[in-house]
Motif scaffolding. Structure first.
Motif, PDB file in Angstrom:
ATOM      1  N   TYR A 123     -29.685  71.987   3.278  1.00  0.00           N
ATOM      2  CA  TYR A 123     -28.863  70.878   3.773  1.00  0.00           C
ATOM      3  C   TYR A 123     -28.600  71.002   5.280  1.00  0.00           C
ATOM      4  CZ  TYR A 123     -24.644  68.027   4.345  1.00  0.00           C
ATOM      5  OH  TYR A 123     -23.716  67.122   4.787  1.00  0.00           O
ATOM      6  N   CYS A 170     -26.494  77.236  -1.303  1.00  0.00           N
ATOM      7  CA  CYS A 170     -26.365  75.902  -1.865  1.00  0.00           C
ATOM      8  C   CYS A 170     -26.820  75.946  -3.332  1.00  0.00           C
ATOM      9  CB  CYS A 170     -27.256  74.965  -1.050  1.00  0.00           C
ATOM     10  SG  CYS A 170     -27.001  73.249  -1.388  1.00  0.00           S
ATOM     11  N   ILE A 204     -21.482  71.512  -4.305  1.00  0.00           N
ATOM     12  CA  ILE A 204     -21.145  70.075  -4.272  1.00  0.00           C
ATOM     13  C   ILE A 204     -22.000  69.275  -5.273  1.00  0.00           C
ATOM     14  CG2 ILE A 204     -22.717  69.285  -2.432  1.00  0.00           C
ATOM     15  CD1 ILE A 204     -20.268  67.706  -1.282  1.00  0.00           C
ATOM     16  N   LEU A 245     -13.601  61.476   1.823  1.00  0.00           N
ATOM     17  CA  LEU A 245     -13.591  62.779   2.504  1.00  0.00           C
ATOM     18  C   LEU A 245     -12.599  63.795   1.941  1.00  0.00           C
ATOM     19  CD1 LEU A 245     -14.170  62.494   6.326  1.00  0.00           C
ATOM     20  CD2 LEU A 245     -15.586  63.518   4.571  1.00  0.00           C
TER      21      LEU A 245
HETATM   22  C1  PLP Z   1     -24.952  70.884  -0.025  1.00  0.00           C
HETATM   23  C2  PLP Z   1     -24.037  69.875   0.599  1.00  0.00           C
HETATM   24  N1  PLP Z   1     -22.841  70.265   1.063  1.00  0.00           N
HETATM   25  C3  PLP Z   1     -21.993  69.391   1.628  1.00  0.00           C
HETATM   26  C4  PLP Z   1     -22.332  68.056   1.745  1.00  0.00           C
HETATM   27  C5  PLP Z   1     -21.381  67.108   2.411  1.00  0.00           C
HETATM   28  O1  PLP Z   1     -20.097  67.373   2.029  1.00  0.00           O
HETATM   29  P1  PLP Z   1     -18.865  66.597   2.644  1.00  0.00           P
HETATM   30  O2  PLP Z   1     -19.193  65.148   2.664  1.00  0.00           O
HETATM   31  O3  PLP Z   1     -17.772  66.947   1.678  1.00  0.00           O
HETATM   32  O4  PLP Z   1     -18.624  67.176   3.990  1.00  0.00           O
HETATM   33  C6  PLP Z   1     -23.568  67.611   1.276  1.00  0.00           C
HETATM   34  C7  PLP Z   1     -23.959  66.198   1.418  1.00  0.00           C
HETATM   35  O5  PLP Z   1     -25.064  65.814   1.169  1.00  0.00           O
HETATM   36  C8  PLP Z   1     -24.441  68.549   0.682  1.00  0.00           C
HETATM   37  O6  PLP Z   1     -25.637  68.184   0.206  1.00  0.00           O
END
Ligand code: PLP
Length: 389
Positions: A123, A170, A204, A245
């Motif tokens: 990511y 991740c 996430i 958010l």
């Molecule tokens: C692995 C990962 N972490 C975090 C996020 C974004 O998180 P946030 O919108 O809560 O900052 C994403 C969005 O695609 C993601 O894929």
């Protein structure tokens, strides 16, 4: 009860990152574009979430948020029901999104110039937040074996210089949609333990699991031998409420918790009222909607893979989780820019270039499949037309 996900299709409004991305191409006919770049869905969230927000609007109170204990209770129940693990209430912090929370964690546990390890491609915002906080990105490319990603611990061991302080992991993985096995996660925990690395586990995507597959949440794996981790989860991907958010930062270790709380205080953040209210309601009653959603997206994935894999020398990686297809065009084109040009100019499709995900991503493209079947069919037709030539 099955939900008709197709009926929840929403037209993309002007004030969205999706439309901004299309406009950024400079094209005049933005209505002809298919948006498959940004990782949010083209579906409305469950009706119960829309109702919760409508209720708030009717009531007309838009002041500061309170009621965190209710939210935490909903999160504990959700984690127990979906992931067979229940965090204690005092372990839970909330944040304005997980990228912001990762920034806070970087400042809480590391210093400028410290090495932060990523398993790439990964990511893209991980890289941005590390760089913005003046830490050093240490990329350990994953191995592809039989069309699946694997972590390369031998390579990582050989890369260590003693200046690395943290791994951001991740799970399930974006991109590639890999669910990590218990053994892989255990090996990671041992690795961090041995090398005194703090582990951020970004889950996430942990609810976006395809039918009949199982994701194991990291705390279940680490139980009893490793405490130096932070688990991050959110309702925002699961229920398509990323504009709200918010996110959860779950820290079992008292030592890490204290440091995070201090750094979080320094951000001045307090919970986003609308995100929290939507998230709580979704966790209370969204489980069946989520089941219908994943059944629907599974069919999109199956269709997309079948058709895209029929293009000679193009391969779509088999997703186990997430709605983000990951397609390897490397055998077809010499330059990623020519792949992206064909997609944008000829096919009028917005997607994410693989190089933005770091080492190993070049000449892959990520396509968002969380939209209606007919749009997926149209996208497939356009991609085939352009790359079958
Ligand atoms: C692995 C990962 N972490 C975090 C996020 C974004 O998180 P946030 O919108 O809560 O900052 C994403 C969005 O695609 C993601 O894929």
């Amino acid at each position: 009860m099955a939900f008709d996900i197709e009926k929840a299709l929403v037209s993309i409004p002007e004030r969205s990152l999706k439309v901004d991305e299309i406009k950024a191409t400079g094209a005049k006919d933005i209505e002809n574009f298919i948006s498959m770049g940004v990782a949010d869905m083209s579906f409305k969230p469950p009706t119960i979430v829309l109702d919760a927000l409508s209720n708030e609007i009717q009531q007309g109170f838009f002041g500061y948020y309170g009621g965190l204990s209710n939210y935490k209770a909903s999160l504990r129940t959700w984690m127990k029901r979906m992931h067979s693990w229940e965090p204690n209430s005092e372990w839970i912090h909330t944040a304005h999104g997980l990228v912001a929370a990762i920034g806070t964690a970087l400042r809480a546990y590391t210093n400028k110039g410290d090495g932060i390890i990523l398993f790439s491609p990964v990511y893209h915002s991980f890289r941005k937040i590390i760089t913005a906080n003046e830490r050093k990105i240490v990329e350990c490319p994953m191995i592809i074996n039989d069309g699946r990603y694997y972590l390369d611990f031998d390579l990582l061991e050989s890369m260590l210089t003693g200046r690395e302080k943290m791994i951001i992991f991740c799970s399930p993985h974006n991109p590639g949609g890999r669910i990590w096995s218990i053994d892989e996660q255990r090996e990671l925990a041992y690795f961090c333990n041995r090398n005194k690395l703090i582990l951020i586990v970004d889950e996430i995507h942990n609810d976006l699991i395809y039918p009949n597959l199982n994701h194991v949440t990291f705390p279940l794996v680490a139980d009893g031998f490793f405490e130096e981790f932070i688990l991050m989860t959110s309702t925002t991907k699961t229920f398509n409420i990323a504009g709200g958010l918010m996110g959860n930062v779950i820290i079992p270790s008292a030592r890490l918790r204290k440091k995070f709380a201090k750094a979080n205080m320094a951000t001045g953040e307090s919970p986003n009222r609308f995100g929290m209210i939507m998230g709580e309601r979704a966790m209370d009653e969204g489980q069946l909607w989520l089941k219908s959603l994943m059944e629907y997206i599974e069919e999109n994935r199956n269709l997309f893979d079948k058709e895209i894999n029929s293009i000679p020398r193009v391969r779509s990686m088999r997703l186990e989780a997430t709605y983000l297809a990951w397609v390897d065009f490397s055998a077809l084109e010499k330059e990623e820019s020519s792949i992206m040009k064909k997609l944008i100019v000829d096919a009028k499709i917005i997607a994410k270039p693989g190089s933005s995900f770091g080492l190993g991503g070049n000449k892959f493209v990520r396509f968002n499949l969380a939209t209606s079947r007919s749009i997926i069919e149209e996208a497939i037709e356009r991609i085939k037309l352009v790359f079958n030539k």
